[in-house]
Design a protein around this motif. Structure first.
Motif, short mmCIF file in Angstrom:
data_model
loop_
_atom_site.label_atom_id
_atom_site.label_comp_id
_atom_site.label_asym_id
_atom_site.label_seq_id
_atom_site.Cartn_x
_atom_site.Cartn_y
_atom_site.Cartn_z
N GLY A 195 -10.56 14.42 -44.43
CA GLY A 195 -10.28 13.35 -43.68
C GLY A 195 -9.92 13.66 -42.30
O GLY A 195 -9.90 14.48 -41.84
N HIS A 196 -9.76 12.31 -41.56
CA HIS A 196 -9.75 12.30 -40.15
C HIS A 196 -8.60 11.26 -39.82
O HIS A 196 -8.68 10.07 -40.29
CB HIS A 196 -11.01 12.13 -39.52
CG HIS A 196 -12.21 13.01 -39.91
ND1 HIS A 196 -12.24 14.45 -39.41
CD2 HIS A 196 -12.93 12.82 -41.00
CE1 HIS A 196 -13.18 15.18 -39.85
NE2 HIS A 196 -13.83 14.16 -40.87
N SER A 197 -7.85 11.64 -38.87
CA SER A 197 -6.92 10.86 -38.39
C SER A 197 -7.27 10.51 -36.81
O SER A 197 -7.41 11.26 -35.90
CB SER A 197 -5.64 11.61 -38.14
OG SER A 197 -5.12 12.03 -39.39
N PHE A 198 -7.25 9.07 -36.66
CA PHE A 198 -7.79 8.65 -35.41
C PHE A 198 -6.65 7.98 -34.66
O PHE A 198 -6.59 7.73 -33.39
CB PHE A 198 -8.95 7.98 -35.40
CG PHE A 198 -10.16 8.69 -35.87
CD1 PHE A 198 -10.70 9.53 -35.02
CD2 PHE A 198 -10.82 8.57 -37.24
CE1 PHE A 198 -11.91 10.49 -35.32
CE2 PHE A 198 -11.71 9.30 -37.55
CZ PHE A 198 -12.33 10.19 -36.81
N VAL A 199 -5.82 7.03 -35.54
CA VAL A 199 -5.03 6.29 -34.97
C VAL A 199 -3.59 6.97 -34.89
O VAL A 199 -2.78 6.90 -33.66
CB VAL A 199 -4.68 4.96 -35.89
CG1 VAL A 199 -3.64 3.84 -35.25
CG2 VAL A 199 -6.13 4.11 -35.67
N SER A 200 -2.84 7.43 -35.87
CA SER A 200 -1.66 8.09 -35.98
C SER A 200 -2.00 9.52 -36.25
O SER A 200 -2.72 9.67 -37.18
CB SER A 200 -0.86 7.51 -36.98
OG SER A 200 -0.52 5.97 -36.49
N GLU A 201 -1.38 10.22 -35.62
CA GLU A 201 -1.34 11.78 -36.03
C GLU A 201 -0.90 12.18 -37.46
O GLU A 201 -0.04 11.63 -37.87
CB GLU A 201 -0.40 12.41 -35.05
CG GLU A 201 -0.71 14.13 -35.37
CD GLU A 201 0.15 14.95 -34.11
OE1 GLU A 201 0.09 16.14 -34.23
OE2 GLU A 201 0.64 14.43 -33.21
#
Length: 530
Positions: A195-201
């Motif tokens: 999984g990858h987080s780009f908007v919210s940490e």
């Protein structure tokens, strides 16, 4: 929710927000909505209570004290599900709860056992198991005409409602996990997930989950709410054909059968393709069918198709996937100047420059050279004998085959395709016919573009997404379409230029040459060229 002339079951709706408003509508249409429980009296809950002329309560305790009901539908935030379901079951109610049943697997087991002990109906809202197209797909699969089940994959992608209380795995994937477990008929022996987080940490916006079953079936689930267009697709691959449930198409096109299969010719696999066959499905609203099933189970005291135990199995897969997401990325080894993820495979006789990063499930084959500060995305294949210059970015699902060379600062978009044989055949070895492809400095290749071998992509050229390049491209040219045709010129900064050939971002001027464009020499304060 009337079915077989049974009296409507008066039902309390708990939660009247983003999805609760749809449940309120269907419950009202079927004569079942008795009241709404939601503390937001000034918002959607108050509006719906007024529209459907039902009482509105702020708390569940207040609702239960004032009403004589037998069933409850819960569409509140996921973090509240465990306590609300438990309170309802202990009050002797039958319960329908939107996914997930709970956040912790032990809580889901507790609720399922409590429902069994009290003789109550507990149903989890895995909506797609009640979709007419899915039910028809399952019916076709169970006939056995397509042979053994091999592989299932699902894509649930959109530029949709971003959430902060749950990540995209928990928001989008439960429906697909539920369908896959139902079709395979067993729980996975292995679960992996990235999984990858780009908007919210720490809130994953994109996840890719892989499931492996003891029967040999494999599956993957790709979900994202950062996608340029909506895609809701389930693909089921069998020995004698493939079923595709595409929920974004019109109703008469949602389910298709492709009778593709693989034949063997003297030990060589040969693909035999068939045309898509539309499978007719009677149109009906999945949510209406789902709530009708709940009513039927309440009135006949039969076990729901998606009962608490089914919801627990889905939750188990979600939690196993979540643990993989939460696992910290491994650090580079101390004796290495580059980073390779633990799932990446790097063969012997490979050179990788300092500062480069190679991500999940990518494979670098022997004889390949990767320059400094490159980024290789997930599921890429490089080599053998491929050369990649400094500062290149190779996105997910890109394969660079023998005879492909990237000069420095080249960008390869997701799933772009390179070839190295002009007329490939699966049963004919043509390695001696490989043709070289050269991508010069600073060029950009868009997502899903195809680069036919034997051509050269000029310096700072830009290949549009989905383009098919059948001839060499000049320096700074912008090409799009199939076959690709030049539509204009772009600067080093990637900006499209007008007839004046001046970059609108930097103000730098360009001039035409035999090979395309080049930047005009600049004059310094003493009148000297750069």
């Amino acid at each position: 929710m009337q079915q077989n002339s049974a009296q409507p079951v008066k039902t309390l709706l708990v939660g009247a927000g983003y999805w609760g408003k749809n449940l309120a509508r269907v419950l009202h249409e079927k004569g079942c909505l008795a009241a709404i429980c939601d503390p937001d009296h000034a918002g959607m809950a108050g509006k719906l209570a007024g529209e459907y002329q039902v009482p509105l309560f702020a708390t569940l305790s207040e609702s239960l004290a004032a009403l004589d009901i037998k069933a409850m539908v819960i569409a509140s935030p996921a973090v509240t599900h465990y306590q609300l379901v438990k309170q309802a079951l202990e009050a002797g109610l039958d319960v329908f709860v939107e996914k997930p049943l709970a956040l912790k697997e032990e809580n889901a087991k507790e609720l399922s056992q409590l429902a069994d002990d009290k003789g109550r109906i507990l149903m989890v809202g895995h909506l797609l198991q009640y979709h007419p197209v899915y039910l028809k797909l399952k019916e076709v699969l169970q006939k056995g005409d397509l042979g053994k089940l091999r592989y299932i994959y699902s894509n649930r992608l959109n530029m949709g409602k971003l959430r902060s209380e749950e990540n995209v795995l928990w928001s989008f994937a439960p429906h697909d996990i539920s369908m896959i477990l139902d079709l395979v008929g067993e729980e996975p022996c292995d679960v992996s997930c990235q999984g990858h987080s780009f908007v919210s940490e720490d809130v994953a916006d994109i996840t890719l989950t892989h499931l492996q079953f003891t029967s040999g079936v494999r599956s993957h689930i790709f979900v994202s709410w950062l996608h340029p267009f909506k895609e809701q697709k389930l693909v089921v691959v069998c020995e004698e054909g493939m079923l595709v449930f595409n929920d974004t198409l019109s109703w008469d096109e949602k389910l298709q059968l492709y009778r593709h299969k693989v034949n063997w010719d003297n030990g060589v696999p040969v693909a035999e393709k068939g045309t898509g066959e539309l499978i007719p499905v009677t149109q009906d609203e999945p949510l209406g069918l789902e709530l009708s099933h709940f009513h039927h189970c309440v009135t006949t005291r039969t076990t729901p198709r998606t009962d608490g135990w089914e919801g627990t199995r889905v939750l188990s897969v979600l939690n196993r996937a979540q643990k993989e997401i939460a696992r910290p990325a491994p650090a580079p080894t101390s004796n290495s100047e580059y980073f390779a993820h633990e799932t990446a495979a790097v063969d012997a006789n490979v050179q990788i420059g300092a500062g480069s990063k190679i991500w999940h499930f990518s494979h670098v084959l022997s004889g390949t050279t990767i320059g400094k500060d490159c980024i290789i995305g997930q599921n890429a294949m490089l080599g053998p004998d491929v050369t990649i210059g400094d500062g290149c970015k190779v996105q997910n699902n890109v394969s660079l085959y023998n005879k492909v060379t990237l000069e420095k600062h080249v960008f390869c978009g997701p799933s772009c395709v390179f070839t190295n044989v002009m007329t490939p055949r699966a049963h004919i070895n043509r390695k001696d016919e490989f043709s070289p492809t050269l991508v010069k400095e600073g060029a950009t290749i868009g997502a899903n573009a195809t680069i036919i071998c034997g051509n050269t992509i000029g310096r700072y050229a830009m290949i549009g997404a989905g383009a098919v390049v059948t001839k060499s491209v000049p320096d700074h040219a912008l090409v799009v379409g199939n076959p690709a045709k030049q539509m204009g010129w772009v600067s080093e900064s990637g900006e499209r230029m007008g007839e004046d050939l001046i970059c609108p971002r930097t103000g730098l001027a360009y001039e035409e040459t035999a090979g395309g464009l080049r930047r005009k020499p600049m004059m310094d304060a003493e009148g000297l060229t750069e």
